[in-house]
Motif scaffolding. Structure first.
Motif, PDB file in Angstrom:
ATOM      1  N   GLU A  28     -42.810  32.081  89.534  1.00  0.00           N
ATOM      2  CA  GLU A  28     -44.124  31.472  89.338  1.00  0.00           C
ATOM      3  C   GLU A  28     -44.792  31.738  88.017  1.00  0.00           C
ATOM      4  O   GLU A  28     -44.941  32.904  87.514  1.00  0.00           O
ATOM      5  N   LEU A  29     -45.171  30.779  87.018  1.00  0.00           N
ATOM      6  CA  LEU A  29     -45.516  30.911  85.741  1.00  0.00           C
ATOM      7  C   LEU A  29     -46.741  30.067  85.425  1.00  0.00           C
ATOM      8  O   LEU A  29     -46.832  28.953  85.821  1.00  0.00           O
ATOM      9  N   PRO A  30     -47.528  30.632  84.409  1.00  0.00           N
ATOM     10  CA  PRO A  30     -48.837  29.700  83.977  1.00  0.00           C
ATOM     11  C   PRO A  30     -48.167  28.781  82.980  1.00  0.00           C
ATOM     12  O   PRO A  30     -47.028  29.120  82.286  1.00  0.00           O
ATOM     13  N   VAL A  31     -48.712  27.849  82.607  1.00  0.00           N
ATOM     14  CA  VAL A  31     -48.390  26.822  81.573  1.00  0.00           C
ATOM     15  C   VAL A  31     -48.053  27.416  80.364  1.00  0.00           C
ATOM     16  O   VAL A  31     -46.955  27.221  79.604  1.00  0.00           O
ATOM     17  N   HIS A  32     -48.979  28.305  79.732  1.00  0.00           N
ATOM     18  CA  HIS A  32     -48.846  28.821  78.293  1.00  0.00           C
ATOM     19  C   HIS A  32     -47.465  29.661  78.335  1.00  0.00           C
ATOM     20  O   HIS A  32     -46.835  29.700  77.498  1.00  0.00           O
ATOM     21  N   GLU A  33     -47.257  30.560  79.380  1.00  0.00           N
ATOM     22  CA  GLU A  33     -45.807  31.168  79.375  1.00  0.00           C
ATOM     23  C   GLU A  33     -44.601  30.132  79.469  1.00  0.00           C
ATOM     24  O   GLU A  33     -43.806  30.502  78.874  1.00  0.00           O
ATOM     25  N   ILE A  34     -44.854  29.008  80.293  1.00  0.00           N
ATOM     26  CA  ILE A  34     -43.785  28.285  80.249  1.00  0.00           C
ATOM     27  C   ILE A  34     -43.488  27.657  78.975  1.00  0.00           C
ATOM     28  O   ILE A  34     -42.020  27.593  78.491  1.00  0.00           O
ATOM     29  N   SER A  41     -44.580  23.078  72.942  1.00  0.00           N
ATOM     30  CA  SER A  41     -46.090  22.832  72.528  1.00  0.00           C
ATOM     31  C   SER A  41     -46.672  22.837  74.204  1.00  0.00           C
ATOM     32  O   SER A  41     -45.939  22.430  75.034  1.00  0.00           O
ATOM     33  N   LEU A  42     -47.884  23.510  74.292  1.00  0.00           N
ATOM     34  CA  LEU A  42     -48.617  23.265  75.625  1.00  0.00           C
ATOM     35  C   LEU A  42     -48.635  21.845  75.993  1.00  0.00           C
ATOM     36  O   LEU A  42     -48.611  21.496  77.121  1.00  0.00           O
ATOM     37  N   LYS A  75     -44.380  17.503  88.843  1.00  0.00           N
ATOM     38  CA  LYS A  75     -45.087  17.972  90.056  1.00  0.00           C
ATOM     39  C   LYS A  75     -45.379  16.526  90.857  1.00  0.00           C
ATOM     40  O   LYS A  75     -45.211  16.380  92.151  1.00  0.00           O
ATOM     41  N   ARG A  76     -45.676  15.266  90.071  1.00  0.00           N
ATOM     42  CA  ARG A  76     -45.659  14.168  90.667  1.00  0.00           C
ATOM     43  C   ARG A  76     -44.332  13.781  91.487  1.00  0.00           C
ATOM     44  O   ARG A  76     -44.417  13.250  92.400  1.00  0.00           O
ATOM     45  N   SER A  77     -43.155  14.233  91.108  1.00  0.00           N
ATOM     46  CA  SER A  77     -41.897  13.931  91.650  1.00  0.00           C
ATOM     47  C   SER A  77     -41.639  14.826  92.659  1.00  0.00           C
ATOM     48  O   SER A  77     -40.770  14.675  93.653  1.00  0.00           O
ATOM     49  N   GLY A  78     -42.683  15.742  92.967  1.00  0.00           N
ATOM     50  CA  GLY A  78     -42.419  16.681  94.105  1.00  0.00           C
ATOM     51  C   GLY A  78     -41.446  17.882  94.031  1.00  0.00           C
ATOM     52  O   GLY A  78     -41.208  18.543  94.688  1.00  0.00           O
ATOM     53  N   ILE A  79     -41.012  17.857  92.731  1.00  0.00           N
ATOM     54  CA  ILE A  79     -40.059  18.931  92.234  1.00  0.00           C
ATOM     55  C   ILE A  79     -40.659  20.389  92.118  1.00  0.00           C
ATOM     56  O   ILE A  79     -40.267  21.453  92.365  1.00  0.00           O
ATOM     57  N   LEU A  80     -42.075  20.400  91.548  1.00  0.00           N
ATOM     58  CA  LEU A  80     -42.689  21.545  91.341  1.00  0.00           C
ATOM     59  C   LEU A  80     -43.951  21.498  91.957  1.00  0.00           C
ATOM     60  O   LEU A  80     -44.657  20.721  92.411  1.00  0.00           O
ATOM     61  N   MET A  81     -44.499  22.627  92.404  1.00  0.00           N
ATOM     62  CA  MET A  81     -46.043  22.843  93.042  1.00  0.00           C
ATOM     63  C   MET A  81     -46.833  23.350  91.974  1.00  0.00           C
ATOM     64  O   MET A  81     -46.254  24.487  91.268  1.00  0.00           O
ATOM     65  N   ALA A  82     -47.963  23.345  92.072  1.00  0.00           N
ATOM     66  CA  ALA A  82     -49.023  24.190  91.131  1.00  0.00           C
ATOM     67  C   ALA A  82     -50.056  24.749  92.076  1.00  0.00           C
ATOM     68  O   ALA A  82     -50.456  24.170  93.143  1.00  0.00           O
ATOM     69  N   ARG A  83     -50.502  25.849  91.798  1.00  0.00           N
ATOM     70  CA  ARG A  83     -51.821  26.476  92.307  1.00  0.00           C
ATOM     71  C   ARG A  83     -52.731  26.869  91.099  1.00  0.00           C
ATOM     72  O   ARG A  83     -52.406  27.576  90.160  1.00  0.00           O
ATOM     73  N   ARG A  84     -54.136  26.804  91.455  1.00  0.00           N
ATOM     74  CA  ARG A  84     -55.121  27.267  90.281  1.00  0.00           C
ATOM     75  C   ARG A  84     -55.576  28.783  90.867  1.00  0.00           C
ATOM     76  O   ARG A  84     -55.783  28.785  92.011  1.00  0.00           O
ATOM     77  N   GLY A 114     -58.371  30.560  89.225  1.00  0.00           N
ATOM     78  CA  GLY A 114     -59.679  30.577  87.937  1.00  0.00           C
ATOM     79  C   GLY A 114     -59.176  29.590  87.431  1.00  0.00           C
ATOM     80  O   GLY A 114     -59.282  28.251  87.646  1.00  0.00           O
ATOM     81  N   GLN A 115     -59.124  29.680  86.092  1.00  0.00           N
ATOM     82  CA  GLN A 115     -58.668  28.525  85.167  1.00  0.00           C
ATOM     83  C   GLN A 115     -57.322  28.317  84.689  1.00  0.00           C
ATOM     84  O   GLN A 115     -57.174  27.413  84.100  1.00  0.00           O
ATOM     85  N   THR A 116     -56.523  29.248  85.297  1.00  0.00           N
ATOM     86  CA  THR A 116     -55.371  29.334  84.890  1.00  0.00           C
ATOM     87  C   THR A 116     -54.357  28.634  86.187  1.00  0.00           C
ATOM     88  O   THR A 116     -54.566  28.681  87.303  1.00  0.00           O
ATOM     89  N   ILE A 117     -53.439  27.493  85.900  1.00  0.00           N
ATOM     90  CA  ILE A 117     -52.706  26.968  86.965  1.00  0.00           C
ATOM     91  C   ILE A 117     -51.178  27.478  86.701  1.00  0.00           C
ATOM     92  O   ILE A 117     -50.587  27.498  85.576  1.00  0.00           O
ATOM     93  N   PHE A 118     -50.951  27.640  87.798  1.00  0.00           N
ATOM     94  CA  PHE A 118     -49.528  28.442  88.000  1.00  0.00           C
ATOM     95  C   PHE A 118     -48.456  27.383  88.528  1.00  0.00           C
ATOM     96  O   PHE A 118     -48.878  26.664  89.388  1.00  0.00           O
ATOM     97  N   TYR A 119     -47.299  27.409  88.129  1.00  0.00           N
ATOM     98  CA  TYR A 119     -46.088  26.244  88.725  1.00  0.00           C
ATOM     99  C   TYR A 119     -45.057  27.041  89.244  1.00  0.00           C
ATOM    100  O   TYR A 119     -44.865  28.144  88.815  1.00  0.00           O
ATOM    101  N   GLN A 120     -44.507  26.391  90.249  1.00  0.00           N
ATOM    102  CA  GLN A 120     -43.477  26.924  90.851  1.00  0.00           C
ATOM    103  C   GLN A 120     -42.463  25.872  91.422  1.00  0.00           C
ATOM    104  O   GLN A 120     -43.008  24.796  91.633  1.00  0.00           O
TER     105      GLN A 120
END
Length: 98
Positions: A35-41, A48-49, A60-69, A71-77
């Motif tokens: 799992e990583l935050p957007v800036h690391e991805i 670019s971001l 995410k909309r396709s159901g391939i990824l999930m996101a969790r927040r 604080g202000q950082t969103i992590f994807y997996q």
């Protein structure tokens, strides 16, 4: 009610379009390991971001990824998506991602 063959074919075609972009596959490979935050991805994908965020939203909309927040950082997996269970080759990244 059971979906028709045409409905299933349309869903499958839409999902294939999601994977029809090299940048999205690269993002999927990056996230297959952790799992990583957007800036690391974005840094690992060499993009670019803004560009990576658009790809992440589609995945995410396709159901391939999930996101969790956190604080202000969103992590994807990678999500536990039915298609990925039947097609594990999509998550098989090359040894080096550069």
């Amino acid at each position: 009610m059971e979906p028709t063959a045409l409905q299933l074919a349309e869903e499958q075609a839409a999902l294939c379009r999601v994977f029809g972009n090299a940048r999205r596959l690269l993002i999927l490979w990056i996230l297959a390991k952790e799992e990583l935050p957007v800036h690391e991805i974005a840094a690992r994908a060499g993009s670019s971001l803004q560009n990576v965020s658009q790809h992440l939203n589609l995945l995410k909309r396709s159901g391939i990824l999930m996101a969790r927040r956190d604080g202000q950082t969103i992590f994807y997996q990678v999500a536990d998506h039915e298609y990925l269970k039947h097609c594990p080759a999509l998550l098989k990244a090359p040894d080096r991602l550069d």
